[in-house]
Design a protein around this motif. Structure first.
Motif, PDB file in Angstrom:
ATOM      1  N   TYR A 239       9.838  -3.689 -18.408  1.00 16.31           N
ATOM      2  CA  TYR A 239       9.291  -3.614 -17.046  1.00 16.31           C
ATOM      3  C   TYR A 239       8.529  -4.889 -16.648  1.00 16.31           C
ATOM      4  N   HIS A 240       7.565  -5.297 -17.453  1.00 11.12           N
ATOM      5  CA  HIS A 240       6.718  -6.434 -17.050  1.00 11.12           C
ATOM      6  C   HIS A 240       7.515  -7.727 -16.949  1.00 11.12           C
ATOM      7  N   ALA A 241       8.421  -7.938 -17.927  1.00 14.43           N
ATOM      8  CA  ALA A 241       9.239  -9.160 -17.898  1.00 14.43           C
ATOM      9  C   ALA A 241      10.104  -9.182 -16.642  1.00 14.43           C
ATOM     10  N   ASN A 242      10.646  -8.031 -16.275  1.00 14.61           N
ATOM     11  CA  ASN A 242      11.513  -8.008 -15.101  1.00 14.61           C
ATOM     12  C   ASN A 242      10.722  -8.146 -13.800  1.00 14.61           C
ATOM     13  N   TYR A 243       9.520  -7.580 -13.798  1.00 18.32           N
ATOM     14  CA  TYR A 243       8.665  -7.731 -12.610  1.00 18.32           C
ATOM     15  C   TYR A 243       8.406  -9.218 -12.353  1.00 18.32           C
ATOM     16  N   SER A 244       8.053  -9.949 -13.404  1.00 18.64           N
ATOM     17  CA  SER A 244       7.772 -11.374 -13.184  1.00 18.64           C
ATOM     18  C   SER A 244       9.076 -12.154 -12.948  1.00 18.64           C
ATOM     19  N   ASN A 245      10.166 -11.717 -13.577  1.00 18.42           N
ATOM     20  CA  ASN A 245      11.479 -12.321 -13.319  1.00 18.42           C
ATOM     21  C   ASN A 245      11.836 -12.202 -11.824  1.00 18.42           C
ATOM     22  N   PHE A 246      11.591 -11.027 -11.244  1.00 19.57           N
ATOM     23  CA  PHE A 246      11.938 -10.813  -9.825  1.00 19.57           C
ATOM     24  C   PHE A 246      11.018 -11.610  -8.902  1.00 19.57           C
ATOM     25  N   ARG A 247       9.731 -11.693  -9.276  1.00 19.67           N
ATOM     26  CA  ARG A 247       8.792 -12.440  -8.421  1.00 19.67           C
ATOM     27  C   ARG A 247       9.262 -13.893  -8.296  1.00 19.67           C
ATOM     28  N   THR A 248       9.753 -14.461  -9.401  1.00 23.16           N
ATOM     29  CA  THR A 248      10.291 -15.824  -9.333  1.00 23.16           C
ATOM     30  C   THR A 248      11.667 -15.821  -8.675  1.00 23.16           C
ATOM     31  N   GLY A 249      12.528 -14.922  -9.141  1.00 17.91           N
ATOM     32  CA  GLY A 249      13.933 -14.936  -8.734  1.00 17.91           C
ATOM     33  C   GLY A 249      14.133 -14.779  -7.238  1.00 17.91           C
ATOM     34  N   TRP A 250      13.439 -13.801  -6.629  1.00 23.89           N
ATOM     35  CA  TRP A 250      13.663 -13.570  -5.195  1.00 23.89           C
ATOM     36  C   TRP A 250      13.064 -14.678  -4.344  1.00 23.89           C
ATOM     37  N   LEU A 251      12.011 -15.319  -4.862  1.00 19.27           N
ATOM     38  CA  LEU A 251      11.451 -16.481  -4.143  1.00 19.27           C
ATOM     39  C   LEU A 251      12.460 -17.634  -4.164  1.00 19.27           C
ATOM     40  N   LEU A 252      13.067 -17.849  -5.348  1.00 15.02           N
ATOM     41  CA  LEU A 252      14.045 -18.930  -5.476  1.00 15.02           C
ATOM     42  C   LEU A 252      15.327 -18.627  -4.694  1.00 15.02           C
ATOM     43  N   MET A 253      15.602 -17.349  -4.506  1.00 22.65           N
ATOM     44  CA  MET A 253      16.828 -16.942  -3.810  1.00 22.65           C
ATOM     45  C   MET A 253      16.705 -17.107  -2.289  1.00 22.65           C
ATOM     46  N   LYS A 254      15.458 -17.158  -1.801  1.00 24.72           N
ATOM     47  CA  LYS A 254      15.228 -17.152  -0.342  1.00 24.72           C
ATOM     48  C   LYS A 254      16.026 -18.241   0.400  1.00 24.72           C
ATOM     49  N   PRO A 255      15.981 -19.515  -0.045  1.00 23.93           N
ATOM     50  CA  PRO A 255      16.717 -20.541   0.714  1.00 23.93           C
ATOM     51  C   PRO A 255      18.212 -20.245   0.808  1.00 23.93           C
ATOM     52  N   PHE A 256      18.784 -19.678  -0.277  1.00 23.10           N
ATOM     53  CA  PHE A 256      20.223 -19.359  -0.271  1.00 23.10           C
ATOM     54  C   PHE A 256      20.513 -18.237   0.740  1.00 23.10           C
ATOM     55  N   LEU A 257      19.669 -17.205   0.755  1.00 18.77           N
ATOM     56  CA  LEU A 257      19.893 -16.083   1.682  1.00 18.77           C
ATOM     57  C   LEU A 257      19.775 -16.547   3.134  1.00 18.77           C
ATOM     58  N   LEU A 258      18.818 -17.434   3.377  1.00 23.45           N
ATOM     59  CA  LEU A 258      18.644 -17.952   4.753  1.00 23.45           C
ATOM     60  C   LEU A 258      19.828 -18.846   5.129  1.00 23.45           C
ATOM     61  N   LYS A 259      20.230 -19.698   4.188  1.00 22.86           N
ATOM     62  CA  LYS A 259      21.341 -20.617   4.463  1.00 22.86           C
ATOM     63  C   LYS A 259      22.625 -19.857   4.788  1.00 22.86           C
ATOM     64  N   MET A 260      22.834 -18.719   4.127  1.00 20.75           N
ATOM     65  CA  MET A 260      24.057 -17.947   4.358  1.00 20.75           C
ATOM     66  C   MET A 260      23.944 -17.057   5.593  1.00 20.75           C
ATOM     67  N   GLY A 261      22.754 -17.052   6.217  1.00 18.58           N
ATOM     68  CA  GLY A 261      22.575 -16.345   7.497  1.00 18.58           C
ATOM     69  C   GLY A 261      22.598 -14.835   7.386  1.00 18.58           C
ATOM     70  N   VAL A 262      22.221 -14.278   6.214  1.00 18.07           N
ATOM     71  CA  VAL A 262      22.266 -12.818   6.083  1.00 18.07           C
ATOM     72  C   VAL A 262      20.931 -12.164   6.425  1.00 18.07           C
ATOM     73  N   THR A 263      19.883 -12.967   6.622  1.00 17.83           N
ATOM     74  CA  THR A 263      18.559 -12.393   6.873  1.00 17.83           C
ATOM     75  C   THR A 263      17.709 -13.395   7.658  1.00 17.83           C
ATOM     76  N   THR A 264      16.498 -12.976   7.978  1.00 20.22           N
ATOM     77  CA  THR A 264      15.564 -13.874   8.675  1.00 20.22           C
ATOM     78  C   THR A 264      14.371 -14.141   7.761  1.00 20.22           C
ATOM     79  N   ASN A 265      13.658 -15.184   8.094  1.00 21.52           N
ATOM     80  CA  ASN A 265      12.426 -15.515   7.373  1.00 21.52           C
ATOM     81  C   ASN A 265      11.478 -14.312   7.334  1.00 21.52           C
TER      82      ASN A 265
END
Ligand SMILES: C[S@@+](CC[C@H](N)C(=O)[O-])C[C@H]1O[C@@H](n2cnc3c(N)ncnc32)[C@H](O)[C@@H]1O
Length: 301
Positions: A239-265
């Motif tokens: 649980y704890h490892a994945n919680y911190s994995n997601f906190r980093t992962g989804w932050l790093l994923m943000k530019p890709f999601l915005l670039k592909m136009g699937v979401t807003t800031n």
């Protein structure tokens, strides 16, 4: 060592030189290897009785090895076999090499290589060729050619194994924010030409049903599939490892999601806050599913 091909060919959803991504991959590597039940498929013996007549050592290759956790573990566990890791990222390869030195692993070798290009190994070089989580950087069209290269460098009678996931690193959870983020990632991958999802609105990446057919089309025989599950619900060891994995992962994923136009800031920022609240609930449940498929290169007549 090659120049810096990653600047030309990098198609990974994250920045391949990010040290935050490297740290995230290190954590993820430990969790996934454990969930896979070990380093190799259950019935595969990477270290058969050595033939005293033979000077050939068993050789293993990890394709897109990241910071090299799997390679280092194999090298440590089986000192008599030679293990090679290749990745496009200079940062990851440099770190992997330094770690191997610190651990005095004389049988682990790393090299920068773009695996979408012809691999710089002769035919029939390796007994086992491994690749885990390539869907984040390969386009649909690139899979057959990459597989062909992996099979080319495998010895006749050797094994090729693929492991991948359809649902980012999240799987199925009772968090609405994670469910939405996972869907956004699948849609962004589809728009970027990655995975084999059913279309622009698909909520999964669609790679796992393709693994066995990709191996077969590349000439592998006797293909076997094995599902894995990683339970990271509240109260579990992951649980704890994945919680911190997601906190980093989804932050790093943000530019890709915005670039592909699937979401807003605004949406992504709100989801980022919301998933942390939902994961911190004692009732949080999360199962990440992924699949391995492996097959054999035909032995020579
Ligand atoms: C999700 S990580 C997987 C790492 C490792 N296989 C594991 O299971 O922990 C994907 C890796 O692919 C690498 N990569 C991206 N594009 C690549 C390319 N064209 N050739 C080789 N490696 C690449 C990235 O640098 C990253 O280390």
């Amino acid at each position: 060592m090659m120049g810096q091909p990653h600047q030309i060919h990098n198609q990974y959803v994250f920045d391949v030189e990010s040290s935050a991504e490297m740290a995230r991959l290190l954590d993820q590597d430990h969790m996934t290897t454990r969930a896979m039940g070990g380093l190799f498929p259950e019935f595969y013996d990477p270290d058969p009785k050595p033939n005293p007549e033979s000077i050939d050592k068993q050789r293993v290759l990890d394709v897109a090895c990241g910071p090299g956790g799997w390679v280092q573990q194999v090298a440590f566990t089986y000192p008599s076999i030679e293990v090679f890791g290749i990745d496009i990222s200079h940062t990851m390869i440099e770190y992997a090499q330094a770690q191997a030195e610190v651990q005095h692993l004389k049988n682990a070798y790393f090299e920068e290589m773009d695996v979408t290009q012809p691999l710089k190994f002769p035919d029939d070089s390796f007994d086992f060729v491994n690749a885990r989580f390539m869907v984040g950087f390969l386009s649909r069209e690139q899979w057959p050619q990459v597989l062909q290269e992996m099979v080319r460098v495998t010895k006749p009678g050797g094994m090729v194994r693929l492991t991948d996931s359809d649902v980012a690193a999240t799987g199925v959870t009772n968090s609405r924010a994670l469910e939405r983020l996972t869907t956004l990632a699948a849609q962004a991958c589809y728009r970027a030409g990655k995975g084999f999802g059913a279309g622009r609105e698909s909520s999964n990446i669609g790679i796992t049903p393709m693994l066995s057919i990709l191996l077969q089309r590349a000439g592998c025989l006797g293909v076997i599939e094995q599902p894995h599950v990683l339970n990271y619900s509240s109260g579990t060891t992951a649980y704890h490892a994945n919680y911190s994995n997601f906190r980093t992962g989804w932050l790093l994923m943000k530019p890709f999601l915005l670039k592909m136009g699937v979401t807003t800031n605004e949406e992504i920022d709100a989801l980022y806050e919301q998933f942390q609240i939902e994961m911190l609930s004692e009732d949080f449940r999360g199962l990440w599913y992924f699949l391995s498929a492996w097959g054999q290169k035909p032995a020579k007549e």
